[in-house]
Design a protein around this motif. Structure first.
Motif, short mmCIF file in Angstrom:
data_model
loop_
_atom_site.label_atom_id
_atom_site.label_comp_id
_atom_site.label_asym_id
_atom_site.label_seq_id
_atom_site.Cartn_x
_atom_site.Cartn_y
_atom_site.Cartn_z
N GLY A 10 0.69 -0.97 0.24
CA GLY A 10 0.07 0.40 -0.38
C GLY A 10 0.95 1.20 -0.52
N ILE A 11 1.65 1.66 0.65
CA ILE A 11 3.02 2.26 0.54
C ILE A 11 3.44 2.56 -0.47
CG2 ILE A 11 4.86 3.70 1.98
CD1 ILE A 11 4.26 1.88 4.96
N ALA A 12 4.15 0.99 -0.72
CA ALA A 12 4.65 1.31 -2.59
C ALA A 12 3.22 2.07 -3.61
CB ALA A 12 5.54 0.13 -3.26
N VAL A 13 2.66 1.66 -2.87
CA VAL A 13 1.44 2.77 -4.54
C VAL A 13 1.10 3.62 -4.00
CG1 VAL A 13 -1.16 1.79 -5.14
CG2 VAL A 13 0.64 0.48 -5.08
N LYS A 14 0.62 4.40 -2.61
CA LYS A 14 0.91 5.37 -2.80
C LYS A 14 2.17 6.06 -3.53
CE LYS A 14 -2.03 4.86 1.60
NZ LYS A 14 -2.17 4.80 2.40
N LEU A 15 3.30 6.03 -3.36
CA LEU A 15 4.20 6.70 -2.94
C LEU A 15 3.92 6.94 -4.40
CD1 LEU A 15 6.85 8.11 -2.46
CD2 LEU A 15 7.85 6.00 -2.65
N ILE A 16 4.21 6.09 -4.95
CA ILE A 16 4.47 5.66 -7.27
C ILE A 16 2.83 7.03 -7.60
CG2 ILE A 16 3.95 4.62 -9.15
CD1 ILE A 16 5.24 1.92 -7.19
N VAL A 17 1.97 6.37 -6.38
CA VAL A 17 1.08 7.69 -7.17
C VAL A 17 1.26 9.36 -6.92
CG1 VAL A 17 -1.18 8.22 -6.47
CG2 VAL A 17 -1.12 5.65 -7.19
N GLY A 18 1.34 9.38 -6.26
CA GLY A 18 2.17 10.49 -5.46
C GLY A 18 2.82 11.09 -6.16
N MET A 19 3.63 10.26 -7.23
CA MET A 19 5.09 11.19 -7.23
C MET A 19 4.43 11.27 -8.95
SD MET A 19 8.00 11.13 -6.05
CE MET A 19 8.71 11.51 -7.73
N ILE A 20 4.02 9.90 -9.40
CA ILE A 20 2.55 10.75 -10.80
C ILE A 20 2.02 11.39 -10.81
CG2 ILE A 20 1.33 9.33 -12.71
CD1 ILE A 20 1.98 6.97 -11.69
N GLY A 21 1.04 12.28 -9.33
CA GLY A 21 1.04 12.99 -9.73
C GLY A 21 1.18 14.33 -9.63
N ILE A 22 2.66 14.38 -8.73
CA ILE A 22 3.62 15.70 -8.82
C ILE A 22 4.06 16.06 -10.10
CG2 ILE A 22 5.92 16.10 -8.17
CD1 ILE A 22 5.61 14.95 -5.17
N THR A 24 2.48 15.16 -12.82
CA THR A 24 1.32 15.63 -13.94
C THR A 24 1.52 17.19 -13.76
OG1 THR A 24 0.31 13.14 -13.50
CG2 THR A 24 -1.06 15.01 -14.88
N PHE A 25 1.83 17.07 -12.13
CA PHE A 25 1.42 18.97 -11.78
C PHE A 25 2.19 19.73 -12.50
CE2 PHE A 25 2.59 22.18 -8.66
CZ PHE A 25 1.43 23.04 -8.84
N LEU A 26 3.27 19.64 -12.54
CA LEU A 26 4.90 19.86 -13.04
C LEU A 26 4.22 20.47 -14.52
CD1 LEU A 26 7.36 18.75 -10.76
CD2 LEU A 26 6.32 21.27 -10.29
N ARG A 27 3.43 18.96 -15.48
CA ARG A 27 3.44 18.87 -16.45
C ARG A 27 2.69 19.98 -16.88
NH1 ARG A 27 6.86 17.97 -20.23
NH2 ARG A 27 5.07 17.13 -22.05
N ILE A 28 1.86 20.25 -15.71
CA ILE A 28 0.16 20.91 -16.22
C ILE A 28 1.01 22.66 -16.14
CG2 ILE A 28 -2.02 22.01 -15.62
CD1 ILE A 28 -2.23 18.49 -15.22
N THR A 29 1.11 22.89 -14.47
CA THR A 29 1.66 24.73 -14.64
C THR A 29 2.83 25.22 -15.49
OG1 THR A 29 3.09 23.79 -12.52
CG2 THR A 29 0.19 23.52 -12.28
N GLY A 30 3.27 23.54 -15.91
CA GLY A 30 4.51 24.80 -16.83
C GLY A 30 6.11 24.65 -15.86
N PHE A 68 -7.68 12.44 -5.47
CA PHE A 68 -8.34 14.30 -4.95
C PHE A 68 -7.75 15.34 -4.30
CE2 PHE A 68 -11.52 16.06 -1.78
CZ PHE A 68 -12.02 16.26 -3.33
N ALA A 69 -7.13 14.83 -3.87
CA ALA A 69 -6.84 16.04 -3.29
C ALA A 69 -5.67 16.74 -4.57
CB ALA A 69 -5.61 15.94 -1.91
N LEU A 70 -4.09 15.77 -5.33
CA LEU A 70 -3.90 16.76 -5.85
C LEU A 70 -4.53 17.51 -7.38
CD1 LEU A 70 -1.39 13.22 -6.68
CD2 LEU A 70 -0.66 15.91 -5.40
#
Length: 236
Positions: A10-22, A24-30, A68-70
């Protein structure tokens, strides 16, 4: 066995999802965020770190909570960046560049406003390879906390007069020019007004550089006919 490894999975999956989310955030915001850290970017970094860290080590928080938070934080960031099209809000959120030294003279007001001490300032200069105030003509304190130094004899720096269709008032104040002066330059070079321009740059003794919202580029002369110059602003 499965029950033992399930928390780690569960921790590994959350970490991977978190990294992908970050990412994605950087790609969207520039990509510009990675090159210049503004107050908004600093807040974003703290919030994203808290989001990922909190969900990562809290078993009651699921991957969907993290996603959801991201999504909410990314949407809020995009809303703020859209609002920054307003010159007033952009100045309020990002701040502006100010002169610490102009024509060899220290601006003590800007020193106090930015809580700068002389030794801090000298450290910034040394990091630029400058070890004496005799080698400093102008020093610009950038919005991200860095300094840009112009030494005596160097080519004059450029000034952003129009940004996203709006005249940059702070640039005019620094160089004692008016909106009328900018409008004359814009119309002289074939444009109806600043709303047609993505940006307009002025380099003393070299001229103007215009970019339209279509991506067209035009260069214009800095000189005006004598009858078109405002007497109060005749000296560049």
């Amino acid at each position: 066995m499965i029950e033992l490894i399930q928390p780690y999975v569960g921790i590994a999956v959350k970490l991977i999802v978190g990294m992908i989310g970050i990412l994605t955030f950087l790609r969207i915001t520039g990509k510009a965020q990675m090159g210049q850290l503004t107050p908004l970017d600093t807040v974003s970094a703290f919030v994203i770190g808290a989001l990922v860290g909190g969900v990562l080590y809290n078993p009651d928080m699921t991957i969907w909570h993290l996603i959801f938070a991201l999504v909410v934080w990314t949407g809020f960031n995009m809303l703020v960046r859209f609002a920054m099209r307003s010159a007033y809000l952009r100045h309020l959120i990002k701040g502006e560049s100010v002169f610490l030294v102009k024509d060899g003279v220290i601006n003590f007001k800007n020193f106090k406003r930015n809580s700068l001490e002389m030794e801090q300032f000298r450290l910034m200069l040394r990091q630029k390879g400058i070890f004496s105030m005799f080698d400093v003509e102008d020093v610009l304190f950038e919005a991200n906390g860095s300094v840009t130094v112009l030494s005596p004899g160097q080519t004059a720096y450029s000034v952003l007069l129009v940004n996203n269709g709006e005249i940059v008032e702070s640039s005019l104040a620094q160089f004692n020019h008016t909106q009328e002066w900018v409008m004359k330059a814009i119309k002289r070079n074939g444009f109806r007004g600043p709303s047609e321009l993505f940006c307009m740059e002025w380099t003393p003794r070299r001229g103007f550089y215009f970019v339209t919202f279509n991506g067209d580029v035009k260069r214009g002369k800095a000189e005006f006919d004598s009858e078109s110059i405002d007497p109060d602003n005749a000296q560049v």
